[in-house]
Design a protein around this motif. Structure first.
Motif, PDB file in Angstrom:
ATOM      1  N   ASP A  29      56.490 -33.277 -61.334  1.00  0.00           N
ATOM      2  CA  ASP A  29      56.117 -32.546 -60.136  1.00  0.00           C
ATOM      3  C   ASP A  29      55.137 -31.456 -60.573  1.00  0.00           C
ATOM      4  O   ASP A  29      55.149 -31.028 -61.724  1.00  0.00           O
ATOM      5  CB  ASP A  29      57.373 -31.922 -59.510  1.00  0.00           C
ATOM      6  N   VAL A  30      54.284 -31.000 -59.666  1.00  0.00           N
ATOM      7  CA  VAL A  30      53.334 -29.946 -60.013  1.00  0.00           C
ATOM      8  C   VAL A  30      54.030 -28.595 -60.038  1.00  0.00           C
ATOM      9  O   VAL A  30      53.951 -27.861 -61.020  1.00  0.00           O
ATOM     10  CB  VAL A  30      52.143 -29.914 -59.031  1.00  0.00           C
ATOM     11  N   ARG A  31      54.731 -28.267 -58.965  1.00  0.00           N
ATOM     12  CA  ARG A  31      55.326 -26.931 -58.853  1.00  0.00           C
ATOM     13  C   ARG A  31      56.805 -26.976 -59.210  1.00  0.00           C
ATOM     14  O   ARG A  31      57.609 -27.576 -58.505  1.00  0.00           O
ATOM     15  CB  ARG A  31      55.109 -26.393 -57.443  1.00  0.00           C
ATOM     16  N   MET A  32      57.096 -26.332 -60.341  1.00  0.00           N
ATOM     17  CA  MET A  32      58.476 -26.246 -60.842  1.00  0.00           C
ATOM     18  C   MET A  32      58.666 -24.856 -61.445  1.00  0.00           C
ATOM     19  O   MET A  32      57.693 -24.211 -61.823  1.00  0.00           O
ATOM     20  CB  MET A  32      58.722 -27.276 -61.954  1.00  0.00           C
ATOM     21  N   PRO A  33      59.913 -24.430 -61.571  1.00  0.00           N
ATOM     22  CA  PRO A  33      60.152 -23.145 -62.242  1.00  0.00           C
ATOM     23  C   PRO A  33      59.776 -23.238 -63.717  1.00  0.00           C
ATOM     24  O   PRO A  33      59.817 -24.306 -64.314  1.00  0.00           O
ATOM     25  CB  PRO A  33      61.652 -22.911 -62.065  1.00  0.00           C
ATOM     26  N   GLY A  34      59.429 -22.115 -64.287  1.00  0.00           N
ATOM     27  CA  GLY A  34      59.035 -22.091 -65.697  1.00  0.00           C
ATOM     28  C   GLY A  34      57.659 -22.697 -65.863  1.00  0.00           C
ATOM     29  O   GLY A  34      56.718 -22.373 -65.147  1.00  0.00           O
ATOM     30  N   LEU A  35      57.556 -23.626 -66.764  1.00  0.00           N
ATOM     31  CA  LEU A  35      56.305 -24.330 -67.034  1.00  0.00           C
ATOM     32  C   LEU A  35      55.999 -25.267 -65.869  1.00  0.00           C
ATOM     33  O   LEU A  35      56.813 -26.131 -65.539  1.00  0.00           O
ATOM     34  CB  LEU A  35      56.473 -25.124 -68.338  1.00  0.00           C
ATOM     35  N   ASP A  36      54.841 -25.108 -65.233  1.00  0.00           N
ATOM     36  CA  ASP A  36      54.533 -25.989 -64.095  1.00  0.00           C
ATOM     37  C   ASP A  36      54.089 -27.376 -64.582  1.00  0.00           C
ATOM     38  O   ASP A  36      53.861 -27.591 -65.773  1.00  0.00           O
ATOM     39  CB  ASP A  36      53.516 -25.353 -63.148  1.00  0.00           C
ATOM     40  N   GLY A  37      53.992 -28.304 -63.644  1.00  0.00           N
ATOM     41  CA  GLY A  37      53.686 -29.684 -63.982  1.00  0.00           C
ATOM     42  C   GLY A  37      52.328 -29.888 -64.618  1.00  0.00           C
ATOM     43  O   GLY A  37      52.166 -30.756 -65.474  1.00  0.00           O
ATOM     44  N   LEU A  38      51.335 -29.104 -64.220  1.00  0.00           N
ATOM     45  CA  LEU A  38      50.006 -29.259 -64.806  1.00  0.00           C
ATOM     46  C   LEU A  38      49.987 -28.760 -66.253  1.00  0.00           C
ATOM     47  O   LEU A  38      49.353 -29.373 -67.115  1.00  0.00           O
ATOM     48  CB  LEU A  38      48.955 -28.555 -63.947  1.00  0.00           C
ATOM     49  N   ARG A  82      50.217 -41.303 -73.935  1.00  0.00           N
ATOM     50  CA  ARG A  82      51.366 -41.386 -73.033  1.00  0.00           C
ATOM     51  C   ARG A  82      50.876 -41.246 -71.584  1.00  0.00           C
ATOM     52  O   ARG A  82      50.263 -40.252 -71.234  1.00  0.00           O
ATOM     53  CB  ARG A  82      52.383 -40.293 -73.341  1.00  0.00           C
ATOM     54  N   PRO A  83      51.150 -42.222 -70.719  1.00  0.00           N
ATOM     55  CA  PRO A  83      50.750 -42.089 -69.321  1.00  0.00           C
ATOM     56  C   PRO A  83      51.558 -41.013 -68.610  1.00  0.00           C
ATOM     57  O   PRO A  83      52.772 -40.901 -68.797  1.00  0.00           O
ATOM     58  CB  PRO A  83      51.042 -43.452 -68.701  1.00  0.00           C
ATOM     59  N   VAL A  84      50.861 -40.205 -67.799  1.00  0.00           N
ATOM     60  CA  VAL A  84      51.507 -39.146 -67.023  1.00  0.00           C
ATOM     61  C   VAL A  84      51.137 -39.333 -65.556  1.00  0.00           C
ATOM     62  O   VAL A  84      49.958 -39.386 -65.218  1.00  0.00           O
ATOM     63  CB  VAL A  84      51.075 -37.746 -67.502  1.00  0.00           C
ATOM     64  N   LEU A  85      52.161 -39.446 -64.712  1.00  0.00           N
ATOM     65  CA  LEU A  85      51.976 -39.505 -63.268  1.00  0.00           C
ATOM     66  C   LEU A  85      52.364 -38.146 -62.708  1.00  0.00           C
ATOM     67  O   LEU A  85      53.425 -37.628 -63.044  1.00  0.00           O
ATOM     68  CB  LEU A  85      52.864 -40.574 -62.634  1.00  0.00           C
ATOM     69  N   VAL A  86      51.518 -37.585 -61.866  1.00  0.00           N
ATOM     70  CA  VAL A  86      51.761 -36.270 -61.289  1.00  0.00           C
ATOM     71  C   VAL A  86      52.087 -36.439 -59.809  1.00  0.00           C
ATOM     72  O   VAL A  86      51.367 -37.131 -59.085  1.00  0.00           O
ATOM     73  CB  VAL A  86      50.537 -35.346 -61.486  1.00  0.00           C
ATOM     74  N   MET A  87      53.183 -35.798 -59.374  1.00  0.00           N
ATOM     75  CA  MET A  87      53.590 -35.814 -57.962  1.00  0.00           C
ATOM     76  C   MET A  87      53.541 -34.392 -57.430  1.00  0.00           C
ATOM     77  O   MET A  87      53.751 -33.441 -58.183  1.00  0.00           O
ATOM     78  CB  MET A  87      55.037 -36.298 -57.806  1.00  0.00           C
TER      79      MET A  87
END
Length: 175
Positions: free
Chosen positions: A55-64, A77-82
Motif C-alpha cells: 500500500d502507498v500510505r502506511m504508518p512508519g515507512l510509506d509504501g513508496l 523483485r517485482p513490486v506491485l503498489v496499491m
C-alpha cells in the motif's frame, strides 16, 4: 508462477490483507504480511521474498519508500503498489522507482493474483534473458573450441603453421 513463490503484502488495512492473503494462498503462493512499512522492510532483509505488494500510505515507512528500499535490496523483485488514493504524482513516482504495477483500491484478490502472475512471469523472462546474454558473451570471448579431439587438434596445428607462413604454394601455384 514459480513454484514455492513467496509474496509479502504490506498494508495497514487488516481486512484487505486478509482478503489478499486468502486469494494468493489459494493461487499457490506462500504469503507473508506486515501491517506497516518498517515491519515489511525487516522481512525483506531477513526472508527470501519473490514479490512485494504494498500500500502507498502506511504508518512508519510509506509504501513508496518501501518500494525504493526493496529495489535497492533486490532490483529484480517485482513490486506491485496499491493505493486508496488516485494520486497521479504517486503513480509516476512509483513507476519511476521500479514498480511493475500501480492499482487503485478497491481491487479484487483475483485481479491482484493475475497482475502478480504477470509480473513474476515477466521477471522470470527478464532474468533468463540476462543469463542468456551472459552466456552468449562468454561464448563469443572463447577463441578455442570447447571440445577438441586429437584429429581436430592436428588439423588446427597444421592450419596455424600454414597461417604463419608468408607465402603458400599449392600445386606449384603461389597463393
Amino acid at each position: 508462477m514459480k513454484p514455492n513463490c513467496t509474496v509479502l503484502i504490506a498494508d495497514d488495512e487488516p481486512l484487505k490483507v486478509l482478503t489478499l492473503e486468502e486469494h494468493l494462498s489459494q493461487a499457490g503462493y506462500t504469503v507473508l504480511t506486515a501491517d506497516d512499512g518498517n515491519a515489511a522492510l525487516v522481512l525483506l532483509k531477513t526472508r527470501p521474498i519473490d514479490a512485494l505488494i504494498t500500500d502507498v500510505r502506511m504508518p512508519g515507512l510509506d509504501g513508496l519508500a518501501l518500494l525504493e528500499a526493496s529495489m535497492q535490496l533486490n532490483p529484480s523483485r517485482p513490486v506491485l503498489v496499491m493505493t486508496g488514493y488516485d494520486d497521479v504524482s504517486d503513480a509516476v513516482r512509483a513507476m519511476q522507482a521500479g514498480a511493475v504495477d500501480y492499482v487503485v483500491k478497491p481491487v479484487s484478490g483475483e485481479e491482484i493474483a493475475l497482475r502478480l502472475n504477470r509480473a513474476l512471469a515477466h521477471s522470470e523472462l527478464a532474468g533468463a534473458n540476462i543469463c542468456l546474454r551472459h552466456e552468449v558473451q562468454e561464448l563469443k570471448a572463447q577463441a578455442d573450441p570447447v571440445i577438441m579431439g586429437e584429429g581436430m587438434a592436428g588439423t588446427r596445428q597444421a592450419l596455424e603453421r600454414v597461417a604463419a607462413t608468408a607465402e603458400l604454394v599449392i600445386d606449384g601455384t603461389e597463393i
